[in-house]
Design a protein around this motif. Structure first.
Motif, PDB file in Angstrom:
ATOM      1  N   THR A 115       0.773  -1.312  -0.040  1.00  0.00           N
ATOM      2  CA  THR A 115      -0.061   0.033  -0.021  1.00  0.00           C
ATOM      3  C   THR A 115       0.879   1.379  -0.113  1.00  0.00           C
ATOM      4  O   THR A 115       0.512   2.185  -0.732  1.00  0.00           O
ATOM      5  CB  THR A 115      -0.976   0.034   1.235  1.00  0.00           C
ATOM      6  N   ASN A 116       2.075   1.069   0.667  1.00  0.00           N
ATOM      7  CA  ASN A 116       2.768   2.302   0.829  1.00  0.00           C
ATOM      8  C   ASN A 116       3.639   2.401  -0.570  1.00  0.00           C
ATOM      9  O   ASN A 116       4.274   3.576  -0.953  1.00  0.00           O
ATOM     10  CB  ASN A 116       3.895   2.252   1.900  1.00  0.00           C
ATOM     11  N   HIS A 117       3.618   1.451  -1.283  1.00  0.00           N
ATOM     12  CA  HIS A 117       4.115   1.517  -2.790  1.00  0.00           C
ATOM     13  C   HIS A 117       3.414   1.213  -3.677  1.00  0.00           C
ATOM     14  O   HIS A 117       3.597   1.222  -5.057  1.00  0.00           O
ATOM     15  CB  HIS A 117       5.320   0.315  -2.896  1.00  0.00           C
ATOM     16  N   ASP A 118       1.933   1.602  -3.760  1.00  0.00           N
ATOM     17  CA  ASP A 118       0.789   1.584  -4.650  1.00  0.00           C
ATOM     18  C   ASP A 118       0.915   2.805  -5.443  1.00  0.00           C
ATOM     19  O   ASP A 118       0.904   3.878  -5.136  1.00  0.00           O
ATOM     20  CB  ASP A 118      -0.635   1.490  -3.861  1.00  0.00           C
ATOM     21  N   PRO A 119       1.057   2.471  -6.843  1.00  0.00           N
ATOM     22  CA  PRO A 119       1.261   3.495  -8.032  1.00  0.00           C
ATOM     23  C   PRO A 119      -0.229   4.229  -8.117  1.00  0.00           C
ATOM     24  O   PRO A 119      -0.003   5.310  -8.665  1.00  0.00           O
ATOM     25  CB  PRO A 119       1.628   2.718  -9.024  1.00  0.00           C
TER      26      PRO A 119
END
Length: 417
Positions: free
Chosen positions: A322-326
């Motif tokens: 989620t913290n790396h969700d584009p």
């Protein structure tokens, strides 16, 4: 149950070992391959629903739909969290216990934490000047053990610092381990709980008087929803749920040192812009791996986005993914502290230590502690110390949990500015 559609499903008898092999990317890989923020798999011998993204986080932290009781595997309770800790409680019992934690997260207590963090960084800085080189992860663990114990009101003799540091480290380093390492984590927890339990007895017998408002003092006299003092064993678990996460900030501090080294273009702004320190810290927490996921169980049958959730089903929320969700972050694989200049402070899109509400929900009570300690640590690593980083392996694994730079960041020729 009607009006539901089939959830994407991973075939196979069980994927627990695959999760260990893929680590932080297990959930994100499947969300990508299924082109879905939700899918079904099998973990720990049972059906599991896995989710990620902002809307999934909002759902996951809906206390009417999910519970924590019985969700965390026993191996995590026996190492990371402790049996009977706040992480496994629900409803009124959880609100009571969470209130106990939040009572020590006041501005005054956090200011005291800030002063203590500076105190121990000053001490360490002087020690490092006498050494050819130091390992940031190892040194910061010891620094944080002393800091955590003093802030929590737990007496710690200098002669036992290394022992307690290693024991506390084992709690979070062994959480995903198998075999001997896992059993060492369980043994460390027992010894730590016995240690804190004896201190609780001393506090209650007036043989020990920790400062008012500290965790050891407050928790020892906290009463449950029936008006009874908590069992000393539970107090020990919860005091460790203050100390252990502070020591675990050493992982973030090590990645902070890495980020200062790998993105030197930020150093001029770190020197003169106070708000940029906060943005940099937040980007370290977003960018680097810390917790891969968090876990709950479905409280009662319901349908969400036409997907069926059945009571008791194990459910995982993808924190790292989620913290790396584009869809939530522009160019998420680029380290960019400026993204937090316009961040809307959503409690569901940025969830390195969980999401939702601090007071009523299951968001980590120690998140403010983490940010405060990291900001002070960043000041030293970027602005108050001079040092060299000799040739070393600064790469890190996306499988090992917790992940760390392989060299743990070796610093040489450390001098105070």
């Amino acid at each position: 149950m009607t009006n539901s559609r089939q959830m994407p499903k991973e075939e196979g008898l069980d994927h627990s070992l695959t999760l260990l092999r893929e680590g932080y990317m297990f959930l994100a890989n499947r969300r990508k391959s299924f082109a879905s923020n939700i899918f079904e798999t099998r973990l720990l011998g049972q059906k599991a629903i896995c989710m990620g993204g902002e809307e999934a986080a909002k759902l996951f932290y809906d206390n009417d739909k999910f519970i924590r009781m019985g969700a965390a595997p026993k191996r995590l309770q026996k190492t990371l969290f402790g049996v009977g800790g706040v992480q496994g409680l629900d409803e009124e019992e959880h609100r009571n216990r969470k209130g106990m934690f939040m009572s020590i997260m006041t501005p005054n207590h956090l200011e005291r934490l800030n002063r203590l963090t500076q105190k121990y960084w000053d001490i360490k800085s002087r020690e490092w000047e006498q050494k050819d080189q130091v390992v940031l992860y190892d040194e910061s663990r010891e620094l944080l053990c002393k800091l955590a114990c003093e802030w929590a009101g737990v007496p710690l003799n200098e002669g036992e610092v290394k022992k307690r540091t290693e024991q506390l480290t084992k709690l979070f380093e062994s959480a995903s381990a198998l075999g001997p390492e896992h059993w060492m984590g369980r043994h460390a927890r027992k010894e730590l709980e016995d240690w804190i339990g004896e201190l609780v007895e001393q506090v209650r017998n007036s043989e020990l008087q920790p400062p008012e408002g500290t965790a050891l003092n407050s928790f020892s006299f906290h009463k449950d929803i029936e008006g009874k003092l908590l069992d000393k064993e539970i107090v020990a678990v919860e005091v460790l749920n203050i100390i252990r996460p502070i020591v675990a900030i050493s992982v973030y501090i090590t990645f902070t040192g890495l980020a200062v080294h790998q993105y030197p273009e930020n150093k001029p702004r770190l020197l003169i812009e106070e708000e940029f320190l906060q943005m940099f810290v937040q980007e370290v927490r977003r960018f680097y791996p810390f917790f891969p996921a968090t876990i709950a169980r479905v409280k009662k049958d319901f349908i969400w986005n036409e997907f069926q959730f059945e009571e008791g089903t194990l459910t995982l929320l993808d924190l790292y993914g989620t913290n790396h969700d584009p869809h939530l972050w522009d160019n998420p694989e680029i380290f960019n502290p400026d993204r937090f200049a316009q961040w809307d402070e959503s409690p569901f899109s940025f969830i390195p230590q969980g999401g939702g509400d601090f007071n009523m929900g299951h968001r980590c009570a120690g998140e403010w502690v983490t940010i405060e300690v990291m900001k002070v640590s960043l000041q030293y690593l970027a602005n108050k110390l001079e040092y060299d980083l000799p040739n070393q392996d600064l790469s890190y694994s996306m499988v090992s949990i917790p992940s760390l730079p392989h060299s743990k960041v070796i610093m040489a020729n450390v001098k105070s500015k």
